[in-house]
Design a protein around this motif. Structure first.
Motif, PDB file in Angstrom:
ATOM      1  N   LEU A   1      31.899  51.255  63.995  1.00 16.71           N
ATOM      2  CA  LEU A   1      31.214  49.966  64.002  1.00 16.71           C
ATOM      3  C   LEU A   1      30.288  49.849  65.210  1.00 16.71           C
ATOM      4  CD1 LEU A   1      33.716  47.161  62.963  1.00 16.71           C
ATOM      5  CD2 LEU A   1      31.369  47.458  62.217  1.00 16.71           C
ATOM      6  N   LEU A   2      30.801  50.215  66.384  1.00 20.13           N
ATOM      7  CA  LEU A   2      29.984  50.087  67.599  1.00 20.13           C
ATOM      8  C   LEU A   2      28.754  50.976  67.495  1.00 20.13           C
ATOM      9  CD1 LEU A   2      32.603  50.023  70.499  1.00 20.13           C
ATOM     10  CD2 LEU A   2      31.415  48.118  69.439  1.00 20.13           C
ATOM     11  N   PHE A   3      28.965  52.207  67.049  1.00 19.62           N
ATOM     12  CA  PHE A   3      27.835  53.128  66.933  1.00 19.62           C
ATOM     13  C   PHE A   3      26.793  52.570  65.966  1.00 19.62           C
ATOM     14  CE2 PHE A   3      25.626  56.993  65.664  1.00 19.62           C
ATOM     15  CZ  PHE A   3      25.482  57.619  66.871  1.00 19.62           C
ATOM     16  N   GLY A   4      27.290  52.094  64.805  1.00 21.08           N
ATOM     17  CA  GLY A   4      26.370  51.553  63.807  1.00 21.08           C
ATOM     18  C   GLY A   4      25.661  50.309  64.306  1.00 21.08           C
ATOM     19  N   MET A   5      26.401  49.417  64.972  1.00 24.54           N
ATOM     20  CA  MET A   5      25.794  48.182  65.458  1.00 24.54           C
ATOM     21  C   MET A   5      24.727  48.489  66.513  1.00 24.54           C
ATOM     22  SD  MET A   5      29.222  45.917  65.577  1.00 24.54           S
ATOM     23  CE  MET A   5      28.851  44.872  66.928  1.00 24.54           C
ATOM     24  N   GLY A   6      25.043  49.413  67.411  1.00 27.24           N
ATOM     25  CA  GLY A   6      24.066  49.779  68.436  1.00 27.24           C
ATOM     26  C   GLY A   6      22.800  50.329  67.812  1.00 27.24           C
ATOM     27  N   LEU A   7      22.986  51.223  66.841  1.00 24.63           N
ATOM     28  CA  LEU A   7      21.833  51.847  66.189  1.00 24.63           C
ATOM     29  C   LEU A   7      21.008  50.795  65.448  1.00 24.63           C
ATOM     30  CD1 LEU A   7      20.700  54.619  65.999  1.00 24.63           C
ATOM     31  CD2 LEU A   7      22.019  55.034  63.947  1.00 24.63           C
ATOM     32  N   TYR A   8      21.709  49.871  64.774  1.00 26.29           N
ATOM     33  CA  TYR A   8      21.016  48.811  64.048  1.00 26.29           C
ATOM     34  C   TYR A   8      20.159  47.989  65.006  1.00 26.29           C
ATOM     35  CZ  TYR A   8      20.283  44.675  61.191  1.00 26.29           C
ATOM     36  OH  TYR A   8      19.708  43.644  60.506  1.00 26.29           O
ATOM     37  N   CYS A   9      20.758  47.669  66.162  1.00 25.12           N
ATOM     38  CA  CYS A   9      20.042  46.888  67.170  1.00 25.12           C
ATOM     39  C   CYS A   9      18.785  47.630  67.630  1.00 25.12           C
ATOM     40  CB  CYS A   9      20.986  46.622  68.340  1.00 25.12           C
ATOM     41  SG  CYS A   9      20.289  45.644  69.649  1.00 25.12           S
TER      42      CYS A   9
ATOM     43  N   VAL B   1      25.547  49.759  73.778  1.00 21.70           N
ATOM     44  CA  VAL B   1      26.642  49.558  72.819  1.00 21.70           C
ATOM     45  C   VAL B   1      26.907  50.857  72.050  1.00 21.70           C
ATOM     46  CG1 VAL B   1      27.305  48.358  70.709  1.00 21.70           C
ATOM     47  CG2 VAL B   1      26.291  47.091  72.591  1.00 21.70           C
ATOM     48  N   MET B   2      25.821  51.512  71.630  1.00 29.65           N
ATOM     49  CA  MET B   2      25.979  52.747  70.867  1.00 29.65           C
ATOM     50  C   MET B   2      26.712  53.803  71.698  1.00 29.65           C
ATOM     51  SD  MET B   2      22.956  54.947  69.104  1.00 29.65           S
ATOM     52  CE  MET B   2      22.277  55.573  70.616  1.00 29.65           C
TER      53      MET B   2
END
Lengths: 238, 480, 114, 83
Positions: free
Chosen positions: C12-20, C36-37
């Motif tokens: 989740l953290l990796f995905g959220m960071g990348l999304y950001c 975050v990523m």
């Protein structure tokens, strides 16, 4: 913009789902699994082979000390880059600092922060902590000084030229320790094999080159990061 | 020989740490010191390669700290590392020499960063440890970001940040792959991982290969991950453009060539070869088409770098000894010619590189005008220059493998690039009313650099037979 | 699926960071996303080294049922330091960009560059 | 068991903090959320028996990086108001 958000979300969803499968195949972390040969070896022989009771320090400054040299260089590069970015910026003229109360409080806690930082650096091979953590704490102290006393005062106390020189010298200290191995007929970054003092594991003077490297890294990181902060808060010419 | 593999990494680092002290204590000797340091660096690399060939063994292993590959980090010098060390070492030396008159304002920090890049590149080439590889990737990348922004023009700053964001995402992906490797095998040594890679469960293997391939594609700027390259390479000052295009891009090429055999080219649910072929075709055509739409000489050169990375990706994707050898040979040629082109254009124009303002500029700076023509003609792939041979090699590899369509992409790319370079020639070599004032090229180092790249681009064709044989031996050894 | 909660958090953290990073137009927010990523990867490393009942890799007179793997800890430390260095460099670039364009919004900077 | 519960709560909190950090429109709030995120991560590292990493994450994430972010925000905002 909206389209881009949807596209990004789909891309990440696909990526994450692929990873879910991969991670599910790994040995489950919630039950005890046998550790790899590498890990068993380091846990079993680490203290004898390096003289450090903190195995993370043993890995960081002995088994994989080359990584540490690399990461110290990364900081060095980042510092050089930040300094380069703010090369022509003079000092903020109105940096006078906070009230007298804040100044007196810092006078009291400052020395303690300094000692704590040094302690974390010097005891890195026996307790948690080490050059990086201690160095960052030392750098934070200079940040505190420049906030409370103002940048002028911090500059008077620790000239940027002094910090640059300290950073370079600490890096050279690391290199010197590393080259001892080469000149003693061993290998680059050899520790006990190159004749460093083993001592009694668990005491301050033990672990061969590990405390030396910790001190070098601590000074280097402290000086470097203080320089980064100093460069960034300087006032830009209009 | 014994300590040379570590010396080529440690000595430039030592120089980087010493330069601030030297410029503080003895500012007057700074320039000559840097030149000497560059020569020492290149000399060490040369001695290492020579020593390796003299020993006549497959690989030389240097255990750092005396720890073997089972616990510590080892450096490993084999034929592939030696070849790349040669290409990159020469490139770095040229950049250091050429930079002489560029950096008055930036003082010593410029050279600090340059030597950190020099050290990081050798680290990437020599290390046999996955995490150590990541550290060196980050090291050479972080040192290159401020170098792009060194002019501190707004566009350069933004290009540097753009480049930085892409690079950080790519290294995060590579780090993810490395963590998965460690989780699955419990080891970080490349040799040990290669030995057990087949036993890793299918999906994990695919994820590892996938994250490395995507991460490295961003680094090599393969389409669709190319958009950071044109601004960064065009906005940097000329020696740094040459560093990025000529040298740093080859980092990614080296890692592809080093890691893909370890991963068995992702045989299984993820076929990397086909992927590279598709991306390669896209990149060759896309890069060249992109270049056609540009009105800035350095942007044209930068977009053409994208296309050339496509040729190399094709060579790796076709695989086999011939394909790999072609990719290796083309890396050497691209380093010489693209660096040469950026060096020359830096002498021809100063400040603005918009084609509209450069009418007849190449005629006014004769020596650089000549070397520019030679380098770019080489980039097109015209006969008297080395890249003609390497492109032919990749083409033959494609024909050998029965991929006629892929083989046709190479001449198509050459035609496209001939069109846009032709347009550049029309402007740069247009006779103008202004008297030729024959701007002389100031420091002697610059002249040497220009001559070396120009002579080198022809010499690689003259010795194409020998070079191809050397690269084929390396490729044989790689493909196994 | 036998996936521990921590691994879901990592993803989740990796995905959220990348999304950001991919969608945000404010440069400072992009720096936050990168942090975050990278934090996701750090958690992955630390979680890998631990199985229930392990003790910290500090060798002393007392030994527990097991010792956490010290290697990922060292790698985590290195990764933290590298992430901090890149963040420092990135933020100073952002300050310089702001000086030139008077904004930290990508779209506005792009329109000013034309 | 208790430890497991604490870890689970912290993990959930970590995701919440990260979501807050990347979804706030106001940069200052977002950076403050990031520092809460870093501290949570450091506590988790302690529970996972990684004191060295925890200490580094705490001093770097919540101390240094935070300070640099604040400097950046003040430098990219103060002049905006002055204009």
């Amino acid at each position: 913009m909206r389209l881009r958000k949807i596209a990004a979300a789909i891309l990440i969803l696909v990526l994450t789902l692929a990873l879910v499968g991969a991670i599910a195949e790994l040995p489950s972390p919630d039950e005890r699994v046998s550790q790899s040969a590498l890990t068993q070896r380091i846990i079993g022989k680490g203290v004898v082979e390096t003289g450090a009771t903190n195995l993370v320090a043993a890995v960081l400054f002995d088994y994989r000390a080359f990584d540490t040299l690399g990461e110290a260089t990364v900081i060095f590069a980042a510092v050089a880059g930040v300094v380069l970015m703010f090369y022509h910026a003079p000092l903020h003229p109105s940096a006078i600092g906070l009230s007298i109360l804040a100044k007196r409080s810092l006078d009291v806690i400052g020395p303690f922060v300094f000692v704590a930082g040094m302690y974390i650096v010097v005891y890195g091979h026996i307790s948690p902590g080490g050059g990086f953590q201690g160095g960052v704490i030392l750098a934070t102290l200079t940040i505190l000084i420049s906030i409370v006393y103002g940048l002028q005062e911090e500059r008077r106390l620790l000239d940027p030229r002094f910090k640059t020189a300290l950073e370079s010298s600490a890096a050279l200290l690391f290199m010197t320790v590393a080259f001892v191995g080469v000149f003693s007929g061993e290998y680059f970054l050899s520790n006990l094999g190159a004749g460093f003092f083993r001592g009694h594991p668990g005491s301050v003077l033990s672990g061969g080159a590990i405390p030396l490297l910790n001190v070098a890294i601590g000074l280097k990181v402290g000086a470097g990061l203080a320089l980064v902060f100093y460069s960034m808060v300087k006032k830009e010419p209009e | 020989m014994s300590h040379l593999p570590i010396l080529v990494i440690a000595i430039p680092l030592l120089f980087a740490f010493l330069i601030p002290l030297i410029s503080m204590l003895f500012p007057s000797v700074r320039r000559i010191t840097v030149t000497a340091m560059g020569l020492v660096y290149a000399g060490l690399v040369g001695m290492m390669i020579w020593g390796y060939h003299a020993m006549g063994v497959d690989r030389v292993i240097y255990p750092l700290g005396g720890w073997g590959p089972d616990v510590g980090i080892v450096l490993e010098l084999d034929a592939l590392s030696a070849a790349f060390a040669g290409i990159m070492g020469l490139g770095i030396l040229l950049v250091i020499l050429y930079s002489q008159d560029y950096m008055e304002a930036a003082e010593s920090k410029y050279y600090v960063l340059l030597f950190i890049v020099a050290s990081g590149i050798m680290g990437i080439i020599l290390t046999a440890d996955f995490f150590n590889l990541y550290v060196f990737i980050e090291m050479s990348a972080i040192a290159s970001f401020p170098l792009v922004a060194v002019s501190r023009r707004g566009t350069a700053l933004f290009a540097s940040l753009y480049y930085m964001v892409f690079t950080l995402v790519s290294s995060a992906l590579i780090l993810l792959g490395i963590i998965l490797v460690y989780a699955a095998t419990g080891s970080l040594n490349m040799g040990e991982v290669a030995a057990v890679f087949d036993t890793i469960p299918e999906l994990t293997r695919a994820s590892i290969v996938g994250s490395f391939v995507i991460g490295l594609s961003v680094k090599v700027a393969l389409i669709p991950f190319h958009s950071w390259l044109p601004p960064a390479h065009a906005e940097a000052v000329s020696p740094i453009s040459a560093l990025l295009s000529g040298v740093l891009l080859k980092n990614g090429v080296y890692m592809l060539m080093r890691l893909l055999p370890i991963f068995g080219f992702g045989d299984g649910s993820l076929d990397v070869r086909t992927l590279l072929l598709v991306i390669g075709v896209l990149t060759v055509i896309g890069g060249n088409v992109l270049a056609m739409g540009q009105g800035n000489v350095k942007r044209i050169l930068a977009c053409s770098s994208v296309a050339h990375m496509g040729y190399i990706a094709l060579g790796i994707g076709i695989g086999g000894a011939l394909g790999f050898a072609g990719a290796l040979f083309h890396s050497l040629n691209h380093m010489l010619m693209k660096a040469g082109a950026f060096f020359s254009v830096g002498c021809i124009a100063d400040g603005s590189f918009e084609l509209s303002g450069l009418r007849g500029a190449a005629l006014r700076t004769r020596p650089a005008g000549i070397t520019f023509a030679m380098s770019t003609a080489g980039l097109i792939g015209l006969p008297p220059f080395g890249s003609f041979a390497s492109k032919i090699m990749i083409m033959f590899a494609a024909i050998d493998a029965g991929m006629i369509g892929i083989a046709a992409v190479l001449p198509a790319g050459a035609v496209l690039s001939a069109i846009y370079y032709g347009r550049v020639y029309q402007v740069l070599y247009a006779p103008s009313e202004r008297e030729p004032d024959d701007v002389s090229i100031s420091p002697w180092q610059t002249t040497i650099v220009l001559v070396v790249t120009a002579v080198g681009s022809i010499a690689t064709l003259v010795w194409a037979g020998n070079l191809a044989r050397i690269f084929a031996t390396i490729a044989d050894y790689l493909v196994g | 699926m036998g996936l521990s909660l921590a691994y879901w958090v990592v993803l989740l953290l990796f995905g959220m960071g990348l999304y950001c990073i991919l969608t945000e137009s404010n440069l400072i927010k992009i720096a936050v996303g990168i942090n975050v990523m990278e934090a996701g990867l750090l958690l992955f490393l630390v979680r890998l080294s631990y199985s229930p009942g392990d003790l910290a890799p500090l060798m002393g007179p007392t030994t527990g049922p097991g010792i956490a793997d010290p290697i990922p800890h060292a790698l985590t430390l290195t990764a933290i330091v590298i992430a901090a260095s890149t963040t420092a460099l990135m933020l100073s670039l952002i300050i310089q960009i702001y000086r030139h364009y008077g904004t930290v919004d990508i779209e506005e900077i792009r329109s000013k560059m034309q | 068991m208790l430890e497991n519960t604490i870890v689970s709560i912290l993990l959930v909190f970590l995701v919440v903090a990260a979501a807050t950090a990347i979804s706030f429109r106001n940069v200052l709030n977002s950076v403050l959320a990031l520092s809460v995120f870093s501290i949570t991560l450091a506590v988790l590292f302690v529970l996972y028996q990684a004191p060295d990493a925890a200490m580094a994450e705490a001093v770097v994430g919540a101390g240094l990086v935070m300070a640099l972010f604040l400097v950046t925000i003040s430098k990219t905002r103060a002049e905006e108001e002055a204009d």
